[in-house]
Design a protein around this motif. Structure first.
Motif, PDB file in Angstrom:
ATOM      1  N   ALA A 194       0.841  -1.196   0.000  1.00  0.00           N
ATOM      2  CA  ALA A 194       0.000   0.000   0.000  1.00  0.00           C
ATOM      3  C   ALA A 194       0.878   1.249   0.000  1.00  0.00           C
ATOM      4  N   ASP A 198      -2.861   5.374   0.138  1.00  0.00           N
ATOM      5  CA  ASP A 198      -3.772   4.256   0.430  1.00  0.00           C
ATOM      6  C   ASP A 198      -4.012   4.127   1.930  1.00  0.00           C
ATOM      7  N   GLN A 202      -7.520   4.793   4.094  1.00  0.00           N
ATOM      8  CA  GLN A 202      -8.108   3.745   4.933  1.00  0.00           C
ATOM      9  C   GLN A 202      -8.459   4.297   6.309  1.00  0.00           C
TER      10      GLN A 202
END
Length: 371
Positions: A194, A198, A202
C-alpha cells in the motif's frame, strides 16, 4: 468482528463453511475445472510465495477455488476435505495471506488459521497522538517514508474528508491542508504494498464511519449549535487534558463555556496543552505546566497561545471514541476551570478563579507538580 488493542479495521467475519454432500460423498459447487473432483494433493512443504485473498462470506469451496487457482493446492477437493476434518476451519478470517505454492492442503489450512501469515502490516494508533506521531508509527510499521505520509496528508479532502468538516461557525478560517483530528485511533491492518495515500485513505474512511455511527455532526449541530469541526477541536483537547474517560465530557463543557458563553473574561481557552502542541509542531519539546515560560504562553507567533479568543484554530490531537462522545453533548455546567488533583488523574472543577485556586492547593498537597 474480533478486536485487537484498538478497533481492528480489516473485517474479521468468520468464513462460512458450506459443505453439501450427495450420495457417496461427492461435493457440489466445485465447477468443471480439471482436478476439482479429485482429492489429489501435493506432498509439500511447498515453494516460493503465493498471495491468497479470503473474502467475507467465502465458503470452503470458494477458498479451495482460490487456492487451486493460485497453485497453492493440487486440487480443491483436497482442501475441502482438510477443512471438513478440522473443526477450527470455521475460524479462518477475512484477509490477504502469504502462503506457498504446491503445499499439502492441510498445511495450507494451518497457515490460513495463523494470523501471522496475513499479508498485512498491523499497527495500533492510540488516542491522543498528533498527526506527526501517527506518521512516525505508520512509517515504522510499513516501511513507507514519513515524508510520503506528510505529502499525502496535505490533501485531507482528497483522502476522503467530507466538505462538512471544512466549515466553522465562528468565522475562523480552516486550514484545508491540516489532517489533524481525522486520523481515527484504532488498530489497522494495512496491505503490504500500500502507498501512503492508500493508508491515509483507509484511516480517514474509518473516521467517516465512526462519525456516521455516532451521529457526531448532526448531534453537535442540534445540541451545541456549533460546527462539527469546532466540536472536533474540543474533543482533541479533551483527549489530551483529561486522563480519565469520565472527565472527557466535563472538560469539553469547560472549553465551550470559555469560548462561547461570553462569561469568561478573555473568551479564550488559556491552556498549556495548546501551547505545547505548537511547540511540538515547531520541533521543540513539550513542557510541564510549571516550566512553561510566560513568553511561551503569550507568544504572538503561536496561533494556539493563551490569548487567542474562542475555540482553537484546529485540533491538537486525534481523539478517540470516548473523547468524541464527550464533546458531542456534554452535561451542562457553570464551570470555567479544571485541574488534575491526584496521581490517579482525577479532576476538580470550579466556577470561579477562587474555586480554581482551592483546587490547585489540593493538587499541590497531593504532589501534583503544578505549583
Amino acid at each position: 468482528m474480533k478486536e485487537g488493542p484498538g478497533r481492528t479495521i480489516a473485517a474479521s467475519f468468520l468464513v462460512l463453511m458450506l459443505f453439501v454432500a450427495l450420495g457417496g460423498g461427492a461435493w457440489y459447487g466445485f465447477g468443471a475445472v480439471s482436478g476439482f473432483l479429485s482429492a489429489a494433493d501435493f506432498p509439500g512443504p511447498g515453494r516460493g510465495e503465493a498471495v491468497v485473498a479470503v473474502e467475507s462470506g467465502d465458503s470452503a469451496t470458494a477458498i479451495a477455488d482460490t487456492l487451486y487457482g493460485e497453485g497453492v493446492v493440487k486440487s480443491a477437493a483436497a482442501f475441502v476435505a482438510a477443512a471438513k476434518d478440522n473443526p477450527d476451519s470455521k475460524d479462518i478470517q477475512v484477509g490477504s495471506y502469504l502462503l506457498k505454492k504446491e503445499m499439502k492442503a492441510s498445511d495450507a489450512l494451518t497457515m490460513l488459521l495463523d494470523l501471522k501469515n496475513l499479508n498485512v502490516h498491523r499497527v495500533t494508533l492510540p488516542e491522543g497522538l498528533t498527526y506527526l506521531q501517527v506518521y512516525d508509527r505508520l512509517a515504522k510499521a510499513t516501511g513507507i517514508p514519513v515524508g510520503d505520509f506528510k505529502k499525502a496528508g496535505k490533501d485531507p479532502a482528497g483522502l476522503g474528508v467530507p466538505a462538512l468538516w471544512f466549515k466553522r461557525d465562528d468565522g475562523k478560517k480552516i486550514d484545508r491542508t491540516n489532517i489533524e483530528g481525522f486520523l481515527y485511533p484504532a488498530t489497522y491492518e494495512i496491505a503490504k504494498g500500500a502507498t501512503a495515500t492508500d493508508v491515509l485513505k483507509q484511516i480517514v474512511k474509518n473516521f467517516n464511519t465512526e462519525m456516521a455511527e455516532t451521529g457526531f455532526p448532526d448531534t453537535v449541530r442540534a445540541k451545541l449549535d456549533i460546527s462539527p469541526y469546532e466540536a472536533l477541536v474540543a474533543a482533541s483537547i479533551a483527549q489530551v487534558e483529561a486522563l480519565l474517560d469520565k472527565d472527557m465530557g466535563p472538560v469539553a463543557r469547560v472549553l465551550y463555556n470559555r469560548a462561547y458563553t461570553g462569561n469568561f473574561p478573555c473568551e479564550c481557552l488559556q491552556l498549556d496543552s495548546t501551547v505545547n502542541y505548537w511547540l511540538r509542531l515547531t520541533g521543540k519539546e513539550a513542557k510541564s505546566s510549571e516550566k512553561l515560560l510566560v513568553t511561551e504562553l503569550h507568544d504572538p507567533k503561536n496561533p494556539y497561545n493563551y490569548d487567542v479568543k474562542g475555540m482553537a484554530i484546529g485540533p491538537i490531537s486525534n481523539p478517540g471514541d470516548v473523547a468524541l462522545r464527550g464533546a458531542m453533548n456534554p452535561k451542562k455546567s457553570d464551570n470555567y476551570f479544571f485541574v488534575t488533583v491526584d496521581d490517579k488523574g482525577a479532576m476538580a472543577y470550579g466556577k470561579t478563579f477562587a474555586d480554581h485556586e482551592k483546587n490547585i492547593e489540593k493538587a499541590c498537597e497531593n504532589g501534583i507538580p503544578i505549583c
